[in-house]
Design a protein around this motif. Structure first.
Motif, PDB file in Angstrom:
ATOM      1  N   SER A  99       0.806  -1.209   0.000  1.00  0.00           N
ATOM      2  CA  SER A  99       0.000   0.000   0.000  1.00  0.00           C
ATOM      3  C   SER A  99       0.845   1.268   0.000  1.00  0.00           C
ATOM      4  N   LEU A 100       2.030   1.230   0.645  1.00  0.00           N
ATOM      5  CA  LEU A 100       2.897   2.407   0.635  1.00  0.00           C
ATOM      6  C   LEU A 100       3.370   2.728  -0.777  1.00  0.00           C
ATOM      7  N   ILE A 101       3.768   1.704  -1.536  1.00  0.00           N
ATOM      8  CA  ILE A 101       4.238   1.962  -2.892  1.00  0.00           C
ATOM      9  C   ILE A 101       3.089   2.399  -3.784  1.00  0.00           C
ATOM     10  N   SER A 102       1.873   1.919  -3.492  1.00  0.00           N
ATOM     11  CA  SER A 102       0.696   2.368  -4.252  1.00  0.00           C
ATOM     12  C   SER A 102       0.485   3.861  -4.073  1.00  0.00           C
ATOM     13  N   GLY A 103       0.607   4.353  -2.819  1.00  0.00           N
ATOM     14  CA  GLY A 103       0.442   5.779  -2.567  1.00  0.00           C
ATOM     15  C   GLY A 103       1.623   6.599  -3.063  1.00  0.00           C
ATOM     16  N   ALA A 104       2.851   6.035  -2.957  1.00  0.00           N
ATOM     17  CA  ALA A 104       4.051   6.781  -3.365  1.00  0.00           C
ATOM     18  C   ALA A 104       4.171   6.903  -4.872  1.00  0.00           C
ATOM     19  N   GLY A 221      -0.586   1.448   5.574  1.00  0.00           N
ATOM     20  CA  GLY A 221       0.137   2.036   4.453  1.00  0.00           C
ATOM     21  C   GLY A 221      -0.693   3.065   3.707  1.00  0.00           C
ATOM     22  N   TYR A 222      -1.963   2.739   3.441  1.00  0.00           N
ATOM     23  CA  TYR A 222      -2.844   3.691   2.762  1.00  0.00           C
ATOM     24  C   TYR A 222      -3.078   4.927   3.638  1.00  0.00           C
ATOM     25  N   ALA A 223      -3.234   4.689   4.940  1.00  0.00           N
ATOM     26  CA  ALA A 223      -3.448   5.814   5.857  1.00  0.00           C
ATOM     27  C   ALA A 223      -2.219   6.719   5.913  1.00  0.00           C
ATOM     28  N   ILE A 224      -1.032   6.112   5.928  1.00  0.00           N
ATOM     29  CA  ILE A 224       0.209   6.889   5.951  1.00  0.00           C
ATOM     30  C   ILE A 224       0.351   7.703   4.664  1.00  0.00           C
ATOM     31  N   ALA A 225       0.026   7.075   3.529  1.00  0.00           N
ATOM     32  CA  ALA A 225       0.110   7.786   2.248  1.00  0.00           C
ATOM     33  C   ALA A 225      -0.821   8.992   2.243  1.00  0.00           C
ATOM     34  N   ALA A 226      -2.034   8.800   2.786  1.00  0.00           N
ATOM     35  CA  ALA A 226      -2.982   9.915   2.854  1.00  0.00           C
ATOM     36  C   ALA A 226      -2.499  10.999   3.831  1.00  0.00           C
ATOM     37  N   MET A 227      -1.854  10.577   4.912  1.00  0.00           N
ATOM     38  CA  MET A 227      -1.390  11.508   5.941  1.00  0.00           C
ATOM     39  C   MET A 227      -0.307  12.452   5.404  1.00  0.00           C
ATOM     40  N   PHE A 228       0.603  11.899   4.590  1.00  0.00           N
ATOM     41  CA  PHE A 228       1.727  12.706   4.093  1.00  0.00           C
ATOM     42  C   PHE A 228       1.463  13.310   2.718  1.00  0.00           C
ATOM     43  N   TYR A 229       0.247  13.180   2.229  1.00  0.00           N
ATOM     44  CA  TYR A 229      -0.048  13.555   0.844  1.00  0.00           C
ATOM     45  C   TYR A 229       0.360  14.990   0.527  1.00  0.00           C
ATOM     46  N   ASP A 230       0.114  15.940   1.413  1.00  0.00           N
ATOM     47  CA  ASP A 230       0.323  17.360   1.124  1.00  0.00           C
ATOM     48  C   ASP A 230       1.748  17.844   1.392  1.00  0.00           C
ATOM     49  N   LEU A 231       2.622  16.983   1.905  1.00  0.00           N
ATOM     50  CA  LEU A 231       3.991  17.403   2.192  1.00  0.00           C
ATOM     51  C   LEU A 231       4.862  17.375   0.935  1.00  0.00           C
ATOM     52  N   TYR A 237       8.728  10.345   2.892  1.00  0.00           N
ATOM     53  CA  TYR A 237       8.124  10.066   4.198  1.00  0.00           C
ATOM     54  C   TYR A 237       7.292   8.787   4.140  1.00  0.00           C
ATOM     55  N   ILE A 238       6.591   8.599   3.030  1.00  0.00           N
ATOM     56  CA  ILE A 238       5.740   7.410   2.875  1.00  0.00           C
ATOM     57  C   ILE A 238       6.598   6.140   2.910  1.00  0.00           C
ATOM     58  N   LEU A 239       7.657   6.110   2.080  1.00  0.00           N
ATOM     59  CA  LEU A 239       8.503   4.914   2.027  1.00  0.00           C
ATOM     60  C   LEU A 239       9.349   4.756   3.285  1.00  0.00           C
ATOM     61  N   GLY A 240       9.785   5.857   3.867  1.00  0.00           N
ATOM     62  CA  GLY A 240      10.595   5.781   5.086  1.00  0.00           C
ATOM     63  C   GLY A 240       9.822   5.291   6.286  1.00  0.00           C
ATOM     64  N   SER A 241       8.504   5.508   6.297  1.00  0.00           N
ATOM     65  CA  SER A 241       7.686   5.081   7.444  1.00  0.00           C
ATOM     66  C   SER A 241       7.667   3.576   7.616  1.00  0.00           C
ATOM     67  N   SER A 242       8.044   2.824   6.560  1.00  0.00           N
ATOM     68  CA  SER A 242       8.034   1.357   6.653  1.00  0.00           C
ATOM     69  C   SER A 242       9.043   0.845   7.680  1.00  0.00           C
ATOM     70  N   LEU A 243      10.035   1.662   8.017  1.00  0.00           N
ATOM     71  CA  LEU A 243      11.053   1.234   8.990  1.00  0.00           C
ATOM     72  C   LEU A 243      10.454   0.971  10.361  1.00  0.00           C
ATOM     73  N   LYS A 362      -5.822  12.935  -5.459  1.00  0.00           N
ATOM     74  CA  LYS A 362      -5.887  12.925  -3.998  1.00  0.00           C
ATOM     75  C   LYS A 362      -6.935  11.942  -3.505  1.00  0.00           C
ATOM     76  N   ASN A 363      -8.125  11.976  -4.106  1.00  0.00           N
ATOM     77  CA  ASN A 363      -9.201  11.076  -3.661  1.00  0.00           C
ATOM     78  C   ASN A 363      -8.883   9.621  -3.964  1.00  0.00           C
ATOM     79  N   SER A 364      -8.123   9.373  -5.033  1.00  0.00           N
ATOM     80  CA  SER A 364      -7.773   7.983  -5.354  1.00  0.00           C
ATOM     81  C   SER A 364      -6.895   7.385  -4.262  1.00  0.00           C
ATOM     82  N   VAL A 365      -6.013   8.210  -3.665  1.00  0.00           N
ATOM     83  CA  VAL A 365      -5.184   7.739  -2.543  1.00  0.00           C
ATOM     84  C   VAL A 365      -6.054   7.457  -1.324  1.00  0.00           C
ATOM     85  N   PHE A 366      -6.977   8.360  -1.029  1.00  0.00           N
ATOM     86  CA  PHE A 366      -7.856   8.176   0.131  1.00  0.00           C
ATOM     87  C   PHE A 366      -8.801   6.986  -0.077  1.00  0.00           C
TER      88      PHE A 366
END
Length: 564
Positions: A99-104, A221-231, A237-243, A362-366
């Protein structure tokens, strides 16, 4: 020592079978009265070996068995729950990556100006790396054991996550994704580790936690992608959060013990295995004592029957020994069915698919959370009822369910994209498809951990895990081309749906029920000729249909009519 169970003598089979039959036929009081002296002598020996194992340790033993913190509970079942819960966090690594790579991806396309080929490669390099990890799984497990191998997988995943988050070129992304794949491939031993340590009556439920955590990781992963969307630079940040997930699993593994079955079967350390067994089982319960004794005795019979054999390559038994050959084919087809109904491709490209039916970027990520959430909710019934209903019922119940979801998906593509019905049909299809697949996919992890002989389990998990990631690569890498050439409806309903229909027919005939049996008792089931297993399955299915016709659904759901 090489072993070849095919050469087991009739007297040895008879002795092993009579031991197993006696356990089944006698109630606990009769067992205590009739077998107490023999059993007590064995366990006095185990206690002595356990005490000796505390003091007679090599440096290698101290590194593999004593690296970490000792934890025990008065209620031994709580220790098993903790082991399953912590180890299954490994599923989050795989789920979060999808899901992280989907959002990234929606950001990577702009920052790196990715071509369609490069986008496919970034997604599909994880399953390629996972194949490499799966190939490494057997030698690492034979040498280091289940626990230490899982810890190594965390290190590989962490290296990959750091490279991806810091990448300056697309080739650095390739490298990071490949390392992440190695970590995911190595951690696929986790379901077998949980299965080997769990009591038979809750083994399916606890092993299902791995798939639950895959789904939970996807939601995170989807939630993290949505959280960092506007940065700015959101994808880093999306890929790094996997750590976070790899660190959590690595920390948890320091509190968990090695698998007792690995220590008995591979390392021949019965004393150390018995010490761990006592932390996982209530030894006042005779069944728990007999299960350990059965493990030791079955291992002894296997060794004696193959003592003359000088072969070094045990994995050749998958070709030469019928019992082992049935298990590898059985597990491999289960994995194939799970992957070729397209779920990994749908997960990797969820944001892209949402955009294809009219959602903005944006909505596709959410909206991707809809698919991830459905997958997560679908795993919950399996965790609660897998051991009550059994594997066979679960598989046969879920495949038709997500086929209906594929129908909705296929039909949605025939509706004009501007019509509200297109989104309604698509989201309904995603919810049904992902929900039922969430339940089904638990079995694709549970069954392979149960069907292999003890001495071949790490080799079996290498093949089945390698197959899983190979099919995942084939489906994921070719998704864009298949999406174009098959047409959207042709791919979802025709190809994926067609595989689901063929899979349902296969499962009716071939899927074996494994619930309620120890891993050693399953040797008897898979020693049956395939023709006999098919005949018994068809007999069971016929009886189930008779019960459905008369409204006796409970008998069907509980797997009452299983004839082996």
């Amino acid at each position: 020592m090489s072993v070849n169970p095919q050469s087991e003598t009739k007297s040895q089979k008879s002795e092993s079978s009579s031991f197993s039959d006696l356990n089944k036929k006698l109630d606990q009081e009769e067992q205590l009265a009739g077998l107490a002296p023999e059993i007590q002598a064995k366990f006095d020996e185990f206690e002595q070996l356990a005490e000796e194992s505390k003091h007679n340790k090599t440096l290698w033993d101290r590194i593999l068995l004593d690296t970490g913190f000792k934890v025990s509970f008065k209620n031994k079942l709580h220790m098993t729950y903790m082991l399953a819960a912590f180890a299954s966090i490994g599923g989050m690594l795989s789920g979060a990556d999808q899901s992280l790579i989907s959002g990234a991806t929606v950001f990577l396309e702009d920052d790196f100006h990715l071509t369609s080929h490069e986008q496919s490669l970034i997604s599909s390099l994880v399953p390629i790396g996972a194949i490499a990890g799966a190939i490494m799984l057997s030698p690492l497990n034979q040498l280091f054991g289940r626990r230490f191998s899982i810890m190594i997988s965390c290190v590989a995943y962490t290296i990959g996550g750091i490279i991806c988050a810091a990448a300056q070129t697309v080739h650095q992304l390739y490298t990071g994704r490949f390392f992440i794949g190695i970590g995911i491939g190595l951690e696929s031993i986790i379901p077998a580790y949980v299965s080997e340590c769990s009591p038979r009556d809750i083994r399916g439920n606890l092993t299902s936690l791995f798939q639950f955590n895959i789904a939970l990781g996807e939601v995170f992963g989807y939630a993290i992608a949505a959280m960092f969307y506007d940065l700015k630079g959101a994808w880093r940040y999306i890929l790094g959060s996997s750590l976070f997930f790899s660190t959590l699993l690595l920390t948890g593994m320091f509190f968990l013990p090695e698998s007792p079955r690995y220590l008995v079967v591979i390392q021949k350390k019965t004393g150390a295995a018995y010490r761990i067994w006592k932390t996982l089982r209530n030894m006042d319960d005779l069944d728990n004592k007999l299960e350990f004794l059965e493990l030791v005795e079955s291992t002894r019979f296997t060794e004696q029957s193959g003592s003359h054999d000088t072969r070094k390559h045990l994995w050749m038994d998958f070709f030469t020994v019928p019992r082992a050959r049935r298990s590898i084919i059985y597990a491999f087809i289960m994995i194939f069915l799970g992957q070729f109904t397209g779920v990994n491709a749908v997960m990797y490209y969820m944001s892209t698919l949402m955009a294809s039916i009219g959602f903005n970027t944006k909505n596709s990520v959410f909206m991707s959370l809809v698919g991830g959430g459905s997958l997560l909710l679908g795993t919950i019934p399996a965790i609660l009822w897998m051991d009550k209903c059994g594997r066979r019922f679960w598989c046969n119940f879920c495949l038709p369910g997500f086929f209906v979801g594929l129908i909705f998906l296929g039909v949605s593509y025939q509706v004009p994209i501007t019509a509200p019905a297109a989104k309604g049909l698509y989201l309904t299809g995603v919810i049904l498809y992902m929900g039922f697949f969430g339940s089904y996919s638990t079995a694709t992890w549970v069954v392979p951990t149960e069907v292999f002989p003890n001495y071949l389990r790490s080799y079996g998990m290498t093949v089945s895990s390698g197959g899983l990631f190979l099919w995942s690569f084939v489906i994921t890498y070719n998704f864009n081309d298949m999406f174009d050439k098959f047409t959207k409806t042709g791919l979802t309903l025709g190809f994926y749906g067609g595989i689901a229909v063929l899979g349902f027919i296969y499962q009716i005939m071939f899927v074996v029920e494994t619930k309620g049996k120890t891993l050693e008792e399953l040797d008897d089931v898979f020693s049956m000729p395939t023709k006999k297993l098919i005949a018994l399955n068809l007999k069971s299915t016929k009886k189930d249909f008779e019960c459905i016709a008369h409204g006796r659904f409970k008998e069907v759901a509980q797997g009452t009519h299983i004839y082996y």
